[in-house]
Each structure stands twice: as structure tokens, then as C-alpha cells.
Design a protein around this motif. Sequence first.
Motif, mmCIF file in Angstrom:
data_model
loop_
_atom_site.group_PDB
_atom_site.id
_atom_site.type_symbol
_atom_site.label_atom_id
_atom_site.label_comp_id
_atom_site.label_asym_id
_atom_site.label_seq_id
_atom_site.Cartn_x
_atom_site.Cartn_y
_atom_site.Cartn_z
ATOM 1 N N GLU A 171 -15.808 18.348 -42.984
ATOM 2 C CA GLU A 171 -15.919 17.833 -44.596
ATOM 3 C C GLU A 171 -17.287 16.981 -44.807
ATOM 4 N N PHE A 172 -17.757 16.369 -43.590
ATOM 5 C CA PHE A 172 -18.931 15.557 -43.681
ATOM 6 C C PHE A 172 -20.415 16.795 -43.772
ATOM 7 N N PHE A 173 -20.093 17.708 -42.874
ATOM 8 C CA PHE A 173 -21.247 18.828 -43.074
ATOM 9 C C PHE A 173 -21.186 19.583 -44.464
ATOM 10 N N ASP A 174 -20.016 19.806 -45.106
ATOM 11 C CA ASP A 174 -19.867 20.112 -46.325
ATOM 12 C C ASP A 174 -20.496 19.367 -47.507
ATOM 13 N N ALA A 175 -20.252 17.995 -47.179
ATOM 14 C CA ALA A 175 -20.476 16.989 -48.206
ATOM 15 C C ALA A 175 -22.220 16.941 -48.174
ATOM 16 N N VAL A 176 -22.706 16.764 -46.934
ATOM 17 C CA VAL A 176 -24.053 16.776 -46.829
ATOM 18 C C VAL A 176 -24.901 18.070 -47.679
ATOM 19 N N SER A 177 -24.409 19.103 -47.165
ATOM 20 C CA SER A 177 -25.044 20.138 -47.769
ATOM 21 C C SER A 177 -25.038 19.999 -49.355
ATOM 22 N N ASN A 178 -23.864 19.762 -49.773
ATOM 23 C CA ASN A 178 -23.648 19.821 -51.228
ATOM 24 C C ASN A 178 -24.690 18.949 -52.047
ATOM 25 N N LEU A 179 -24.765 17.552 -51.235
ATOM 26 C CA LEU A 179 -25.427 16.491 -51.634
ATOM 27 C C LEU A 179 -27.157 16.675 -51.844
ATOM 28 N N THR A 180 -27.363 17.387 -50.440
ATOM 29 C CA THR A 180 -28.996 17.435 -50.157
ATOM 30 C C THR A 180 -29.666 18.788 -50.751
ATOM 31 N N ILE A 181 -28.950 19.688 -51.534
ATOM 32 C CA ILE A 181 -29.089 21.066 -51.656
ATOM 33 C C ILE A 181 -30.395 20.975 -52.688
ATOM 34 N N SER A 182 -30.443 20.149 -53.514
ATOM 35 C CA SER A 182 -31.440 20.202 -54.316
ATOM 36 C C SER A 182 -32.453 19.073 -54.182
ATOM 37 N N ASN A 183 -32.428 18.593 -53.065
ATOM 38 C CA ASN A 183 -33.450 17.206 -52.490
ATOM 39 C C ASN A 183 -33.914 17.875 -51.167
ATOM 40 N N LEU A 184 -33.940 18.979 -50.796
ATOM 41 C CA LEU A 184 -34.629 19.486 -49.490
ATOM 42 C C LEU A 184 -35.877 19.058 -49.065
ATOM 43 N N HIS A 185 -36.809 19.022 -50.191
ATOM 44 C CA HIS A 185 -38.176 18.716 -50.078
ATOM 45 C C HIS A 185 -38.209 17.175 -49.524
ATOM 46 N N ALA A 186 -37.291 16.526 -49.423
ATOM 47 C CA ALA A 186 -37.427 14.991 -49.088
ATOM 48 C C ALA A 186 -37.441 14.926 -47.614
ATOM 49 N N PHE A 187 -37.004 15.959 -46.820
ATOM 50 C CA PHE A 187 -36.841 16.031 -45.409
ATOM 51 C C PHE A 187 -38.322 16.528 -44.921
ATOM 52 N N ASN A 188 -38.512 15.782 -43.625
ATOM 53 C CA ASN A 188 -39.849 16.086 -42.889
ATOM 54 C C ASN A 188 -39.512 17.237 -41.938
ATOM 55 N N SER A 189 -40.436 17.835 -41.162
ATOM 56 C CA SER A 189 -40.208 18.914 -40.567
ATOM 57 C C SER A 189 -39.382 18.707 -39.184
ATOM 58 N N GLN A 190 -39.208 17.417 -38.515
ATOM 59 C CA GLN A 190 -38.599 17.072 -37.715
ATOM 60 C C GLN A 190 -37.101 17.063 -37.939
ATOM 61 N N GLU A 191 -36.643 16.334 -39.275
ATOM 62 C CA GLU A 191 -35.452 16.340 -39.901
ATOM 63 C C GLU A 191 -34.692 17.741 -40.230
ATOM 64 N N LEU A 192 -35.468 18.454 -40.834
ATOM 65 C CA LEU A 192 -35.358 19.709 -41.115
ATOM 66 C C LEU A 192 -34.627 20.563 -39.839
ATOM 67 N N THR A 193 -35.583 20.335 -38.777
ATOM 68 C CA THR A 193 -35.218 21.132 -37.646
ATOM 69 C C THR A 193 -33.676 20.625 -37.057
ATOM 70 N N LYS A 194 -33.617 19.267 -37.197
ATOM 71 C CA LYS A 194 -32.395 18.638 -36.436
ATOM 72 C C LYS A 194 -31.183 19.084 -37.336
ATOM 73 N N ILE A 195 -31.324 19.246 -38.763
ATOM 74 C CA ILE A 195 -30.073 19.588 -39.480
ATOM 75 C C ILE A 195 -29.867 20.961 -39.346
ATOM 76 N N ILE A 196 -30.531 21.901 -39.365
ATOM 77 C CA ILE A 196 -30.215 23.183 -39.341
ATOM 78 C C ILE A 196 -29.769 23.512 -37.936
ATOM 79 N N TRP A 197 -30.237 22.846 -36.802
ATOM 80 C CA TRP A 197 -29.698 23.006 -35.543
ATOM 81 C C TRP A 197 -28.299 22.660 -35.338
ATOM 82 N N ALA A 198 -28.058 21.443 -36.052
ATOM 83 C CA ALA A 198 -26.601 20.830 -36.120
ATOM 84 C C ALA A 198 -25.603 21.666 -36.624
ATOM 85 N N TYR A 199 -25.864 22.375 -37.679
ATOM 86 C CA TYR A 199 -24.806 23.271 -38.485
ATOM 87 C C TYR A 199 -24.687 24.636 -37.318
#
Length: 212
Positions: free
Chosen positions: A56-84
Motif C-alpha cells: 500500500e505504501f509503494f502504491d501510494a508513493v507511485s501515485n503521489l509522485t508520478i507527476s512530480n518525478l523531475h523533483a528527484f535527483n539521480s541518486q534518489e531515482l536509483t534508490k526508488i526504482i531499485w526498491a520497487y
Amino acid sequence: QEIANTMWSYATMNHPAPEFFLAVSNLSLSKLNMFNPQELANALWSFATLRHPAPEFFDAVSNLTISNLHAFNSQELTKIIWAYATVHHYYVNPNFTSGMLWEAIQKVECLESEQIVNILWSVAVLNSIDAQSVMPMFSEISKRYHSSLSSENNHFQLSSKALSQLHQASLWYSDEHNYMESLLPSKLREECYTDFISENTTISEFQREVVK
């Protein structure tokens, strides 16, 4: 911030705390809009590192951030997609996965080579991206590899784990997606394969899928 920091501390120490993480996942659902990009990335990374499922947490994060992905830096993007990928959250919105990849491609020059491999492995695990979409990432790895061969300063360094992951990702897109063109230089493919079959490399679930 306190929640994300505490989760990060537990994960960094590799200290499982199932009851705490279950409580945090439930509590955080109503507070997600208070998390900044770094805190969201650290929270997801913490769940994945300790292998705590929180669908539920992972679903909520993807739904919340899908329109704001540009706010994440390269390290954060790597962490997030690795986590999923690590928690095998396969049913994430494909627009979220493709959006993450697109943002990573825009920031590819800021990514370390291991981060690029991490992203390639992750999107292969999630199996929601076609081969053509990941080509810029494979091309960047190939460019850096060729550059390292002609340079006295070899800045292209990949761990054995990363080489194994790169082999898995390239094999997945070549075979599973019937992409016949070579995704990697032949010599690099050989190095990746050597590490993939090495007895020192831990066998992952994705490796078993690749070799089936």
C-alpha cells in the motif's frame, strides 16, 4: 523527517523491526505529502533493504509522485526504482516506471556507472519497459566502457555484482524482448558473463528467471 531518518537508521544497521515498519507504513500513508523527495527515496530504500513488504505504501508513493518525478535527483531515482524491483512490486503503474526511466535518462551524465546498471537491472526485473526505451542507458554504458579502453585514467569501474546484473539485464532484453541487436560491446559481454557464472556471485530470483 524523523520517520524517514529512523527507518534509514534501522536499514543501515541491517536491523529488522517488522512491527515498527508495519506501523510506519500505515502511519505514513496519511502523511506522504509531508515527505520530501529524499525522505521518500530513503523510506522506500529502507523497506527494500530489510525486505519488508509494504504494497500500500509503494502504491501510494507511485501515485503521489508520478507527476512530480523531475523533483528527484539521480541518486534518489536509483534508490526508488531499485526498491520497487527488490520487493518485487511488479504491479506498479507502468507510467511511473517509464517516467522514472525517462528522468534517469535526462540525468544520465550525473549517474555513476553502477547506478545506471542498477536502473537497467531494476526495470528488467519489473518487466514494464520495452528494449527500445532502455537503449540510451545501454548506450551510455557502452560509451563509458569504450572510453575507458582508450584512456589512461580508467573511470569505468563495475563491481562483480554490477557486472552480473548487467548481464542479466542485457540477456533479458535480448531474449525475452527479442531484441536482436547487441546491447553491449562483445568484450564487456564476456566480462559480464564471467561474473554471472562465478561461484562467488549470489544467485538471485531474477537470475533464475533469466536462465530458465
